[in-house]
Design a protein around this motif. Structure first.
Motif, PDB file in Angstrom:
ATOM      1  N   TYR A  26       0.818  -0.781  -0.052  1.00 14.16           N
ATOM      2  CA  TYR A  26      -0.043   0.013   0.094  1.00 14.16           C
ATOM      3  C   TYR A  26       1.072   1.128  -0.150  1.00 14.16           C
ATOM      4  O   TYR A  26       1.703   1.343   1.050  1.00 14.16           O
ATOM      5  CB  TYR A  26      -1.061  -0.048   1.544  1.00 14.16           C
ATOM      6  N   LYS A  27       0.812   2.113  -0.956  1.00  9.66           N
ATOM      7  CA  LYS A  27       1.277   3.971  -1.229  1.00  9.66           C
ATOM      8  C   LYS A  27       2.382   3.076  -0.707  1.00  9.66           C
ATOM      9  O   LYS A  27       3.564   4.480   0.195  1.00  9.66           O
ATOM     10  CB  LYS A  27       0.573   4.303  -0.022  1.00  9.66           C
ATOM     11  N   GLU A  66      -6.896  10.085   7.410  1.00 11.43           N
ATOM     12  CA  GLU A  66      -6.951  10.584   6.017  1.00 11.43           C
ATOM     13  C   GLU A  66      -8.643  11.014   6.314  1.00 11.43           C
ATOM     14  O   GLU A  66      -9.356  10.990   6.820  1.00 11.43           O
ATOM     15  CB  GLU A  66      -6.676  10.379   5.371  1.00 11.43           C
ATOM     16  N   ARG A  67      -8.201  12.069   5.249  1.00 16.00           N
ATOM     17  CA  ARG A  67     -10.093  12.447   4.904  1.00 16.00           C
ATOM     18  C   ARG A  67      -9.782  12.397   3.069  1.00 16.00           C
ATOM     19  O   ARG A  67      -9.280  12.470   2.601  1.00 16.00           O
ATOM     20  CB  ARG A  67     -10.632  13.004   5.848  1.00 16.00           C
ATOM     21  N   HIS A  68     -11.302  12.623   2.407  1.00 11.51           N
ATOM     22  CA  HIS A  68     -11.390  13.162   1.487  1.00 11.51           C
ATOM     23  C   HIS A  68     -12.721  13.321   1.627  1.00 11.51           C
ATOM     24  O   HIS A  68     -13.883  12.759   2.127  1.00 11.51           O
ATOM     25  CB  HIS A  68     -11.039  12.088   0.829  1.00 11.51           C
ATOM     26  N   TRP A 105     -12.333  12.176   9.112  1.00 16.84           N
ATOM     27  CA  TRP A 105     -10.894  11.292   9.226  1.00 16.84           C
ATOM     28  C   TRP A 105     -10.870  10.417   9.352  1.00 16.84           C
ATOM     29  O   TRP A 105     -12.398   9.871  10.558  1.00 16.84           O
ATOM     30  CB  TRP A 105     -10.717  12.371  10.943  1.00 16.84           C
ATOM     31  N   HIS A 106     -10.206   9.524   9.283  1.00 20.92           N
ATOM     32  CA  HIS A 106     -10.978   7.907   9.706  1.00 20.92           C
ATOM     33  C   HIS A 106      -9.048   7.278   9.493  1.00 20.92           C
ATOM     34  O   HIS A 106      -7.759   7.366   8.855  1.00 20.92           O
ATOM     35  CB  HIS A 106     -11.548   7.029   8.565  1.00 20.92           C
ATOM     36  N   GLN A 107      -8.851   6.309  10.500  1.00 16.32           N
ATOM     37  CA  GLN A 107      -7.652   4.577  10.321  1.00 16.32           C
ATOM     38  C   GLN A 107      -8.153   3.789  10.802  1.00 16.32           C
ATOM     39  O   GLN A 107      -9.135   4.140  11.891  1.00 16.32           O
ATOM     40  CB  GLN A 107      -6.493   5.867  11.125  1.00 16.32           C
ATOM     41  N   LYS A 128      -8.612  12.616  -3.985  1.00 13.36           N
ATOM     42  CA  LYS A 128      -7.176  12.260  -3.114  1.00 13.36           C
ATOM     43  C   LYS A 128      -7.603  12.629  -2.172  1.00 13.36           C
ATOM     44  O   LYS A 128      -7.709  13.277  -1.433  1.00 13.36           O
ATOM     45  CB  LYS A 128      -5.740  12.398  -4.042  1.00 13.36           C
ATOM     46  N   PRO A 129      -6.982  11.628  -1.251  1.00 16.84           N
ATOM     47  CA  PRO A 129      -6.901  11.566   0.574  1.00 16.84           C
ATOM     48  C   PRO A 129      -5.864  13.003   0.981  1.00 16.84           C
ATOM     49  O   PRO A 129      -5.456  13.122   0.042  1.00 16.84           O
ATOM     50  CB  PRO A 129      -6.090  10.250   0.552  1.00 16.84           C
TER      51      PRO A 129
END
Length: 152
Positions: A26-27, A66-68, A105-107, A128-129
């Motif tokens: 991931y990323k 992150e958030r989006h 916001w989430h994780q 994008k995040p």
């Protein structure tokens, strides 16, 4: 008949893998903080305007904070852990459902000792995040439960 998108059938393999589905770190470009997480795109369907992905983090791993603008939905498939959505931290276990609203916001964090795997459904076309600024992170950490969660 040509089929666009995902093949009509792909068998499951051991270890939460599927035939013909790429297993991707991931990323890996270092664009966001995360630890020990992988991604598999199970379905990418333009006709349905959605993508179904399987994420898995190793024991003690976590996704990006992150958030989006786009909302998405998650179903926990294996393991246990905790998730932050907005201003709440909740424990998660197999088959729990988590709705992540726009700009929340989430994780996700895996419980030490076991991996955490989940399905994630999102729009094919999405923004994008956004990562938190220092000020936004400080504001999140003003809540004791969120500060404990973020410190792992």
């Amino acid at each position: 008949m040509d089929h666009e998108g995902s093949p009509p059938f792909r068998a499951v393999q051991p270890g939460f893998r599927w035939d013909g589905v790429a297993y991707m770190p991931y990323k890996q470009d270092g664009s966001a903080p995360f630890k020990d997480i992988s991604r598999q795109v199970l379905f990418h369907e333009h006709d349905l305007n959605c993508e179904l992905r399987y994420f898995e983090m190793d024991a003690g791993g976590y996704s990006t904070l992150e958030r989006h603008e786009h909302a998405h939905a998650v179903m926990i498939l294996r393991g246990s852990g905790q998730c932050l959505v907005g201003d709440e931290v909740r424990p998660v276990k197999p088959f729990d459902l988590v709705s992540i609203p726009s700009l929340a916001w989430h994780q996700f964090r895996a419980t030490a000792g076991e991996p955490l795997g989940f399905l994630c459904m999102v729009n094919v076309l999405r923004d994008k995040p956004q990562l938190p600024s220092e000020e936004e992170l400080a504001a999140l950490k003003e809540r004791p439960a969120i500060a404990r969660f973020l410190e792992g």
